[in-house]
Motif scaffolding. Structure first.
Motif, PDB file in Angstrom:
ATOM      1  N   LYS A  19     -51.577  33.884  10.501  1.00  0.00           N
ATOM      2  CA  LYS A  19     -52.311  34.081  11.385  1.00  0.00           C
ATOM      3  C   LYS A  19     -51.239  35.790  11.698  1.00  0.00           C
ATOM      4  O   LYS A  19     -51.802  36.179  11.476  1.00  0.00           O
ATOM      5  CB  LYS A  19     -53.760  34.775  11.592  1.00  0.00           C
ATOM      6  N   ALA A  56     -57.395  44.595  13.115  1.00  0.00           N
ATOM      7  CA  ALA A  56     -57.090  44.313  14.915  1.00  0.00           C
ATOM      8  C   ALA A  56     -55.802  44.268  16.290  1.00  0.00           C
ATOM      9  O   ALA A  56     -55.152  44.143  15.484  1.00  0.00           O
ATOM     10  CB  ALA A  56     -58.393  43.390  15.107  1.00  0.00           C
ATOM     11  N   VAL A  61     -62.108  37.204  20.320  1.00  0.00           N
ATOM     12  CA  VAL A  61     -61.759  36.805  19.454  1.00  0.00           C
ATOM     13  C   VAL A  61     -60.773  35.837  19.088  1.00  0.00           C
ATOM     14  O   VAL A  61     -59.675  36.370  19.426  1.00  0.00           O
ATOM     15  CB  VAL A  61     -61.583  38.041  17.957  1.00  0.00           C
ATOM     16  N   VAL A 121     -61.167  29.504  14.308  1.00  0.00           N
ATOM     17  CA  VAL A 121     -61.936  30.825  15.119  1.00  0.00           C
ATOM     18  C   VAL A 121     -62.717  31.238  15.746  1.00  0.00           C
ATOM     19  O   VAL A 121     -63.976  30.104  15.071  1.00  0.00           O
ATOM     20  CB  VAL A 121     -61.938  31.985  13.613  1.00  0.00           C
ATOM     21  N   VAL A 147     -65.424  33.903  17.985  1.00  0.00           N
ATOM     22  CA  VAL A 147     -66.050  34.772  17.778  1.00  0.00           C
ATOM     23  C   VAL A 147     -66.620  34.331  19.377  1.00  0.00           C
ATOM     24  O   VAL A 147     -68.177  33.481  18.555  1.00  0.00           O
ATOM     25  CB  VAL A 147     -66.512  35.146  16.804  1.00  0.00           C
ATOM     26  N   GLU A 165     -57.677  37.901  19.911  1.00  0.00           N
ATOM     27  CA  GLU A 165     -58.089  39.879  18.841  1.00  0.00           C
ATOM     28  C   GLU A 165     -58.790  39.818  18.750  1.00  0.00           C
ATOM     29  O   GLU A 165     -59.966  39.933  19.769  1.00  0.00           O
ATOM     30  CB  GLU A 165     -58.296  39.134  17.619  1.00  0.00           C
ATOM     31  N   PHE A 207     -62.506  42.087  19.304  1.00  0.00           N
ATOM     32  CA  PHE A 207     -63.900  42.445  18.317  1.00  0.00           C
ATOM     33  C   PHE A 207     -63.938  43.811  17.109  1.00  0.00           C
ATOM     34  O   PHE A 207     -63.504  44.716  17.924  1.00  0.00           O
ATOM     35  CB  PHE A 207     -64.568  41.808  19.334  1.00  0.00           C
ATOM     36  N   GLU A 235     -68.668  43.045   6.935  1.00  0.00           N
ATOM     37  CA  GLU A 235     -68.036  42.171   6.448  1.00  0.00           C
ATOM     38  C   GLU A 235     -68.146  42.083   4.782  1.00  0.00           C
ATOM     39  O   GLU A 235     -69.523  42.197   3.900  1.00  0.00           O
ATOM     40  CB  GLU A 235     -67.596  40.515   6.840  1.00  0.00           C
ATOM     41  N   LYS A 270     -71.234  33.663   5.931  1.00  0.00           N
ATOM     42  CA  LYS A 270     -70.957  32.493   6.559  1.00  0.00           C
ATOM     43  C   LYS A 270     -71.711  31.485   6.995  1.00  0.00           C
ATOM     44  O   LYS A 270     -70.629  30.336   7.032  1.00  0.00           O
ATOM     45  CB  LYS A 270     -69.696  32.847   7.030  1.00  0.00           C
ATOM     46  N   ASN A 318     -70.865  28.265  11.614  1.00  0.00           N
ATOM     47  CA  ASN A 318     -70.233  28.929  10.479  1.00  0.00           C
ATOM     48  C   ASN A 318     -69.882  27.404   9.810  1.00  0.00           C
ATOM     49  O   ASN A 318     -69.825  26.689   9.959  1.00  0.00           O
ATOM     50  CB  ASN A 318     -68.340  29.315  11.350  1.00  0.00           C
ATOM     51  N   MET A 375     -63.708  43.939   7.262  1.00  0.00           N
ATOM     52  CA  MET A 375     -64.827  45.374   8.028  1.00  0.00           C
ATOM     53  C   MET A 375     -64.967  46.030   8.098  1.00  0.00           C
ATOM     54  O   MET A 375     -64.219  47.056   8.587  1.00  0.00           O
ATOM     55  CB  MET A 375     -63.994  44.086   9.410  1.00  0.00           C
ATOM     56  N   VAL A 385     -59.890  41.435   8.029  1.00  0.00           N
ATOM     57  CA  VAL A 385     -59.899  40.908   9.206  1.00  0.00           C
ATOM     58  C   VAL A 385     -58.795  39.500   9.094  1.00  0.00           C
ATOM     59  O   VAL A 385     -58.547  38.436   9.589  1.00  0.00           O
ATOM     60  CB  VAL A 385     -61.544  40.460   9.274  1.00  0.00           C
ATOM     61  N   GLU A 386     -59.180  38.991   7.639  1.00  0.00           N
ATOM     62  CA  GLU A 386     -57.793  38.029   6.956  1.00  0.00           C
ATOM     63  C   GLU A 386     -57.564  38.658   6.007  1.00  0.00           C
ATOM     64  O   GLU A 386     -59.041  38.674   5.086  1.00  0.00           O
ATOM     65  CB  GLU A 386     -59.074  36.551   7.721  1.00  0.00           C
TER      66      GLU A 386
HETATM   67  P1  AMP Z   1     -60.946  34.128   9.627  1.00  0.00           P
HETATM   68  O1  AMP Z   1     -61.201  33.230  10.009  1.00  0.00           O
HETATM   69  O2  AMP Z   1     -60.084  35.254  10.464  1.00  0.00           O
HETATM   70  O3  AMP Z   1     -62.050  34.876   8.569  1.00  0.00           O
HETATM   71  O4  AMP Z   1     -62.427  34.256  10.779  1.00  0.00           O
HETATM   72  C1  AMP Z   1     -63.489  34.039  10.754  1.00  0.00           C
HETATM   73  C2  AMP Z   1     -64.555  34.668  10.716  1.00  0.00           C
HETATM   74  O5  AMP Z   1     -64.714  35.513  11.993  1.00  0.00           O
HETATM   75  C3  AMP Z   1     -64.665  35.727   9.959  1.00  0.00           C
HETATM   76  O6  AMP Z   1     -65.276  36.092   9.012  1.00  0.00           O
HETATM   77  C4  AMP Z   1     -65.385  37.055  10.565  1.00  0.00           C
HETATM   78  O7  AMP Z   1     -66.731  37.216  11.275  1.00  0.00           O
HETATM   79  C5  AMP Z   1     -64.905  37.072  12.049  1.00  0.00           C
HETATM   80  N1  AMP Z   1     -64.407  37.301  12.981  1.00  0.00           N
HETATM   81  C6  AMP Z   1     -63.205  37.467  12.495  1.00  0.00           C
HETATM   82  N2  AMP Z   1     -62.025  38.239  13.280  1.00  0.00           N
HETATM   83  C7  AMP Z   1     -62.933  38.694  13.755  1.00  0.00           C
HETATM   84  C8  AMP Z   1     -63.048  40.442  14.266  1.00  0.00           C
HETATM   85  N3  AMP Z   1     -61.544  40.963  14.739  1.00  0.00           N
HETATM   86  N4  AMP Z   1     -63.095  41.177  14.915  1.00  0.00           N
HETATM   87  C9  AMP Z   1     -65.317  40.402  14.727  1.00  0.00           C
HETATM   88  N5  AMP Z   1     -65.282  39.632  13.574  1.00  0.00           N
HETATM   89  C10 AMP Z   1     -64.156  38.972  13.865  1.00  0.00           C
END
Ligand code: AMP
Ligand code: GLY
Length: 420
Positions: A106, A121, A145, A157, A159, A183, A185, A190, A212, A222, A271, A281-282
């Motif tokens: 990341k 973010a 996060v 991850v 949240v 990180e 929020f 999404e 998810k 998740n 996002m 977000v990723e």
């Molecule tokens: P990731 O593996 O980084 O995709 O994170 C898994 C899930 O966490 C994402 O699909 C989002 O639903 C949630 N998520 C990750 N980062 C954030 C963020 N900065 N703000 C809000 N939700 C997040």
């Protein structure tokens, strides 16, 4: 029929979908899959080679003299599969190990985004000497996060609005990984934008939306993804244009100018804020699962040509056309998924009428000693469908699902609800 031979790496629903679409290509004579599943064995030749054994996968590709290797999951890419295939002169759809870090780390992804000015973010890197309470205070207006900086198979991850939970995950991650990301929020909706790219060009596939959480209404734990649909109306033409100009184009400018350009699909997890501004977000360095299953069927152009062109930097030479139909897939998960899925149960109803409007994508399936198809994983299969509208696609997918039986299985009944 053409004379091309393709090896697909992986054994889930995404790879079944890749095998299905490649086997329909007029260019393709042979599809191989490693290790594959029960579904791929019906349309391709499965090879029992472990995904962790990169050398053996390269030997297999050489022995089979394939024209293209398409890598489904991220782990073999992080282990250098594309680098080794490139050295052997075998075209590979999937990036080099260094660029696979866009998913594998990341922090690496954040560094590249900051270098090229992509919206994402803000964050802190925390280690044992950091003032963790001060960092938690800074982001205390919203849920926290916390992201591990390792490939964690969807478990990296957290949240949470619970400060103790956030702190505990931070402390544990610092013990195992030395550092962790905290990180800001991002509120919003999404969506997933899959972008095929190479050194010459990029092609955005229709945007989709994944679900998810395990249970209806986006509740529960998740998962890898319980269903998806495409296109996702949250990605309006305006949002798409912003995504291309602010995210895809700067990333491609950077990635295409490296000594080994990014060749494969970049999964941009977005996002989208209420005002329609996209944030990353990723990144993933592969097709999403189950996004792949509902995105590939909307590509009208030849899939082999698309994937092969990207593996040899010739994307700029082809034109890619899309269907204006809608697709939706519903995942059938094993009892106990995601925490402790029950495996080894016989699946009934798989030979129920599958027509051109709906089909089954196998994921965690295999054969027992009597040759019956059994569940071997958490996400067992998904029922996918296409229609002139999203509600048609949903109707077709749920109709197909109702004919499949797996004791104890569960699925969401509200896939696509945001758009329906
Ligand atoms: P990731 O593996 O980084 O995709 O994170 C898994 C899930 O966490 C994402 O699909 C989002 O639903 C949630 N998520 C990750 N980062 C954030 C963020 N900065 N703000 C809000 N939700 C997040
Ligand atoms: N469906 C989300 C992913 O493949 O990461």
């Amino acid at each position: 029929m053409g004379d091309k031979s393709v090896l697909v790496i992986g054994g889930g629903g995404r790879e079944h979908s890749l095998c299905l679409e490649l086997s329909k290509s007029p260019n393709v004579a042979e599809v191989h899959c490693c290790p594959g599943n029960a579904g791929t064995s019906l349309i391709a030749t499965n090879h029992n080679v472990a995904l962790s054994n990169v050398d053996s996968i390269v030997s297999l590709a050489k022995d089979l003299s394939v024209d293209l290797v398409v890598v489904g999951p991220e782990a073999p890419l992080c282990d250098g599969l594309a680098n080794q295939l490139n050295k052997s002169g075998i075209p590979c759809f999937g990036p080099s190990a260094e660029l696979a870090n866009l998913e594998g780390s990341k922090l690496y992804a954040k560094e590249i985004m900051s270098k090229v000015g992509v919206p994402t973010a803000s964050f802190h890197i925390l280690s044992k000497d950091s003032d963790i309470d001060a960092a938690l205070d800074e982001f205390s207006d919203n849920p926290w996060v916390v992201k591990r900086d390792v490939l964690a198979g969807g478990k990296g991850v957290v949240v949470t609005s619970n400060r103790e939970e956030a702190k505990k995950f931070i402390d544990q991650s610092i013990i195992t990984d030395n550092q962790v990301l905290l990180e800001a929020f991002l509120p919003g909706e999404e969506a997933s934008m899959l972008v095929v790219m190479d050194g010459s060009d990029f092609v955005c596939l229709p945007a989709s939306q994944d679900h998810k959480r395990a249970y209806d209404g986006d509740l529960g734990p998740n998962t890898g993804g319980m269903g998806a649909y495409c296109p996702a109306p949250v990605v309006t033409d305006e949002v798409k244009e912003k995504t291309i100009s602010r995210i895809v184009k700067p990333m491609h400018d950077y990635l295409s100018n490296l000594p080994i350009p990014y060749r494969g699909v970049l999964y941009v997890g977005l996002m989208i804020t209420q005002s329609g501004d996209p944030n990353v977000v990723e990144f993933n360095v592969r097709f999403g699962d189950p996004e792949c299953q509902i995105t590939l069927p909307l590509i009208e152009s030849d899939i082999f040509e698309l994937l092969h062109s990207s593996s040899v930097d010739k994307l700029s030479e082809i034109e890619v056309k899309f269907s204006n139909k809608h697709t939706l897939t519903v995942v059938l998960a094993a009892e106990g998924y995601p925490s402790s899925p029950v495996k080894g149960r016989v699946i009934h109803g798989l030979d129920s009428e599958v027509n051109t409007n709906s089909w089954i994508n196998h994921a965690g399936t295999g054969f027992n000693e009597s040759g019956e198809i059994i569940s071997t994983g958490g996400r067992v299969l998904s029922c996918s469908a296409i229609g002139n509208s999203l509600s048609d696609a949903a109707k077709n997918a749920y109709e197909l699902l109702s004919s499949v039986e797996l004791k104890g299985s569960h699925h969401r009944t509200d896939i696509g609800y945001r758009a329906l």
